[in-house]
Design a protein around this motif. Structure first.
Motif, mmCIF file in Angstrom:
data_model
loop_
_atom_site.group_PDB
_atom_site.id
_atom_site.type_symbol
_atom_site.label_atom_id
_atom_site.label_comp_id
_atom_site.label_asym_id
_atom_site.label_seq_id
_atom_site.Cartn_x
_atom_site.Cartn_y
_atom_site.Cartn_z
ATOM 1 N N GLU A 5 -38.793 61.261 -9.658
ATOM 2 C CA GLU A 5 -37.822 60.305 -9.143
ATOM 3 C C GLU A 5 -36.748 60.045 -10.209
ATOM 4 O OE1 GLU A 5 -37.849 59.555 -6.129
ATOM 5 O OE2 GLU A 5 -39.913 59.750 -5.448
ATOM 6 N N ASN A 6 -35.690 59.346 -9.817
ATOM 7 C CA ASN A 6 -34.662 58.946 -10.773
ATOM 8 C C ASN A 6 -35.255 57.977 -11.783
ATOM 9 O OD1 ASN A 6 -32.620 60.389 -9.459
ATOM 10 N ND2 ASN A 6 -32.233 58.704 -8.053
ATOM 11 N N ASP A 7 -34.759 58.007 -13.015
ATOM 12 C CA ASP A 7 -35.205 57.051 -14.023
ATOM 13 C C ASP A 7 -34.955 55.640 -13.505
ATOM 14 O OD1 ASP A 7 -35.850 59.185 -15.612
ATOM 15 O OD2 ASP A 7 -34.166 58.942 -16.979
ATOM 16 N N LEU A 8 -35.791 54.713 -13.950
ATOM 17 C CA LEU A 8 -35.709 53.336 -13.478
ATOM 18 C C LEU A 8 -35.808 52.385 -14.663
ATOM 19 C CD1 LEU A 8 -35.772 51.450 -10.916
ATOM 20 C CD2 LEU A 8 -38.256 51.479 -11.176
ATOM 21 N N LYS A 9 -34.948 51.369 -14.695
ATOM 22 C CA LYS A 9 -35.041 50.346 -15.737
ATOM 23 C C LYS A 9 -36.059 49.304 -15.292
ATOM 24 C CE LYS A 9 -31.426 47.821 -16.640
ATOM 25 N NZ LYS A 9 -30.305 47.019 -17.163
ATOM 26 N N VAL A 10 -37.061 49.075 -16.137
ATOM 27 C CA VAL A 10 -38.110 48.105 -15.858
ATOM 28 C C VAL A 10 -37.824 46.841 -16.666
ATOM 29 C CG1 VAL A 10 -40.587 47.665 -16.075
ATOM 30 C CG2 VAL A 10 -39.787 49.927 -15.383
ATOM 31 N N THR A 11 -37.892 45.695 -16.010
ATOM 32 C CA THR A 11 -37.638 44.409 -16.652
ATOM 33 C C THR A 11 -38.962 43.691 -16.925
ATOM 34 O OG1 THR A 11 -37.495 43.193 -14.578
ATOM 35 C CG2 THR A 11 -35.465 44.237 -15.377
ATOM 36 N N LYS A 12 -38.889 42.462 -17.409
ATOM 37 C CA LYS A 12 -40.099 41.694 -17.691
ATOM 38 C C LYS A 12 -40.737 41.125 -16.424
ATOM 39 C CE LYS A 12 -38.304 39.193 -21.085
ATOM 40 N NZ LYS A 12 -38.255 38.210 -22.191
ATOM 41 N N ALA A 13 -40.077 41.264 -15.294
ATOM 42 C CA ALA A 13 -40.653 40.831 -14.018
ATOM 43 C C ALA A 13 -41.408 42.014 -13.395
ATOM 44 C CB ALA A 13 -39.549 40.367 -13.075
ATOM 45 N N TRP A 14 -42.523 41.734 -12.740
ATOM 46 C CA TRP A 14 -43.274 42.808 -12.074
ATOM 47 C C TRP A 14 -42.406 43.491 -11.029
ATOM 48 C CZ3 TRP A 14 -47.441 44.879 -13.933
ATOM 49 C CH2 TRP A 14 -48.350 44.137 -14.669
ATOM 50 N N ALA A 54 -51.440 39.170 -11.900
ATOM 51 C CA ALA A 54 -51.246 37.968 -12.717
ATOM 52 C C ALA A 54 -51.092 38.354 -14.180
ATOM 53 C CB ALA A 54 -52.437 37.033 -12.538
ATOM 54 N N GLY A 55 -50.218 37.675 -14.881
ATOM 55 C CA GLY A 55 -50.066 37.894 -16.316
ATOM 56 C C GLY A 55 -49.649 39.304 -16.677
ATOM 57 N N ALA A 56 -50.177 39.777 -17.786
ATOM 58 C CA ALA A 56 -49.820 41.105 -18.287
ATOM 59 C C ALA A 56 -51.023 42.041 -18.242
ATOM 60 C CB ALA A 56 -49.266 41.004 -19.705
ATOM 61 N N ASN A 57 -51.963 41.778 -17.354
ATOM 62 C CA ASN A 57 -53.130 42.653 -17.248
ATOM 63 C C ASN A 57 -52.706 44.029 -16.768
ATOM 64 O OD1 ASN A 57 -54.848 40.556 -17.971
ATOM 65 N ND2 ASN A 57 -55.070 39.873 -15.858
ATOM 66 N N GLY A 58 -53.323 45.069 -17.341
ATOM 67 C CA GLY A 58 -53.021 46.431 -16.943
ATOM 68 C C GLY A 58 -53.005 47.352 -18.142
ATOM 69 N N LEU A 59 -52.614 48.574 -17.908
ATOM 70 C CA LEU A 59 -52.554 49.584 -18.955
ATOM 71 C C LEU A 59 -51.223 49.478 -19.681
ATOM 72 C CD1 LEU A 59 -53.765 52.109 -20.298
ATOM 73 C CD2 LEU A 59 -52.633 53.447 -18.532
ATOM 74 N N SER A 60 -51.262 49.321 -20.990
ATOM 75 C CA SER A 60 -50.054 49.207 -21.795
ATOM 76 C C SER A 60 -49.645 50.587 -22.301
ATOM 77 C CB SER A 60 -50.318 48.271 -22.980
ATOM 78 O OG SER A 60 -49.195 48.211 -23.827
ATOM 79 N N LEU A 61 -48.375 50.944 -22.078
ATOM 80 C CA LEU A 61 -47.863 52.240 -22.527
ATOM 81 C C LEU A 61 -46.795 52.033 -23.590
ATOM 82 C CD1 LEU A 61 -47.335 54.199 -19.180
ATOM 83 C CD2 LEU A 61 -49.304 54.259 -20.705
ATOM 84 N N ALA A 62 -46.985 52.671 -24.731
ATOM 85 C CA ALA A 62 -45.999 52.645 -25.808
ATOM 86 C C ALA A 62 -44.945 53.707 -25.537
ATOM 87 C CB ALA A 62 -46.687 52.908 -27.148
ATOM 88 N N ILE A 74 -47.981 50.423 -7.019
ATOM 89 C CA ILE A 74 -47.944 50.730 -8.447
ATOM 90 C C ILE A 74 -47.004 49.722 -9.091
ATOM 91 C CG2 ILE A 74 -47.483 52.479 -10.196
ATOM 92 C CD1 ILE A 74 -47.803 54.579 -7.905
ATOM 93 N N TRP A 75 -47.589 48.798 -9.848
ATOM 94 C CA TRP A 75 -46.849 47.709 -10.460
ATOM 95 C C TRP A 75 -46.514 48.034 -11.905
ATOM 96 C CZ3 TRP A 75 -45.080 43.873 -7.519
ATOM 97 C CH2 TRP A 75 -45.666 43.686 -6.267
ATOM 98 N N VAL A 76 -45.278 47.737 -12.325
ATOM 99 C CA VAL A 76 -44.846 47.948 -13.707
ATOM 100 C C VAL A 76 -44.026 46.748 -14.175
ATOM 101 C CG1 VAL A 76 -44.817 50.473 -13.581
ATOM 102 C CG2 VAL A 76 -42.759 49.215 -13.015
ATOM 103 N N ARG A 77 -44.097 46.481 -15.482
ATOM 104 C CA ARG A 77 -43.254 45.453 -16.081
ATOM 105 C C ARG A 77 -43.102 45.755 -17.554
ATOM 106 N NH1 ARG A 77 -45.732 41.604 -19.118
ATOM 107 N NH2 ARG A 77 -44.417 39.807 -18.763
ATOM 108 N N ALA A 78 -41.970 45.354 -18.109
ATOM 109 C CA ALA A 78 -41.738 45.479 -19.544
ATOM 110 C C ALA A 78 -42.392 44.292 -20.241
ATOM 111 C CB ALA A 78 -40.237 45.493 -19.838
ATOM 112 N N ILE A 79 -42.813 44.497 -21.485
ATOM 113 C CA ILE A 79 -43.462 43.403 -22.210
ATOM 114 C C ILE A 79 -42.445 42.508 -22.906
ATOM 115 C CG2 ILE A 79 -45.029 42.850 -24.116
ATOM 116 C CD1 ILE A 79 -46.747 45.174 -23.212
ATOM 117 N N ARG A 80 -41.507 43.086 -23.654
ATOM 118 C CA ARG A 80 -40.560 42.253 -24.402
ATOM 119 C C ARG A 80 -39.116 42.396 -23.930
ATOM 120 N NH1 ARG A 80 -43.707 43.761 -29.243
ATOM 121 N NH2 ARG A 80 -44.973 41.946 -29.710
ATOM 122 N N GLU A 81 -38.705 43.613 -23.659
ATOM 123 C CA GLU A 81 -37.320 43.856 -23.246
ATOM 124 C C GLU A 81 -37.293 45.021 -22.275
ATOM 125 O OE1 GLU A 81 -35.030 45.936 -26.600
ATOM 126 O OE2 GLU A 81 -36.622 44.874 -27.658
#
Length: 91
Positions: A5-14, A54-62, A74-81
């Motif tokens: 798919e096209n690249d997507l910008k992920v924000t701090k919101a789910w 809820a919260g930031a539960n899930g797999l964290s990807l660096a 499939i839920w995604v969110r950024a942690i800091r920015e």
């Protein structure tokens, strides 16, 4: 058939990737953190639920890391920015 798919910008919101890319629902899918900055991390949750986790539960990807899974949502969110991701379906 695999599809990137096209690249997507992920924000701090789910964000539900299936809402943006419906073809990923219940398909073997991948998500990759495209950042080169090690401080930019994302959280990924493969879930049957159409409600954001809820919260930031899930797999964290660096930066540069990738995960695969199959789920109705499939839920995604950024942690800091905001973080740019690459995603799609796999064969």
């Amino acid at each position: 058939m695999a599809k990137t798919e096209n690249d997507l910008k992920v924000t701090k919101a789910w964000q539900n990737l299936v809402a943006t890319y419906p073809g990923m629902a219940n398909m073997a899918s991948y998500i990759q953190n495209k950042s080169f900055n090690t401080d930019k991390r994302i959280v990924v949750v493969f879930s049957p639920d159409a409600v954001a986790p809820a919260g930031a539960n899930g797999l964290s990807l660096a930066a540069g890391e990738l995960t695969q899974g199959t789920a109705a949502n499939i839920w995604v969110r950024a942690i800091r920015e905001d973080v740019l991701i690459n995603c799609g379906t796999a064969d």
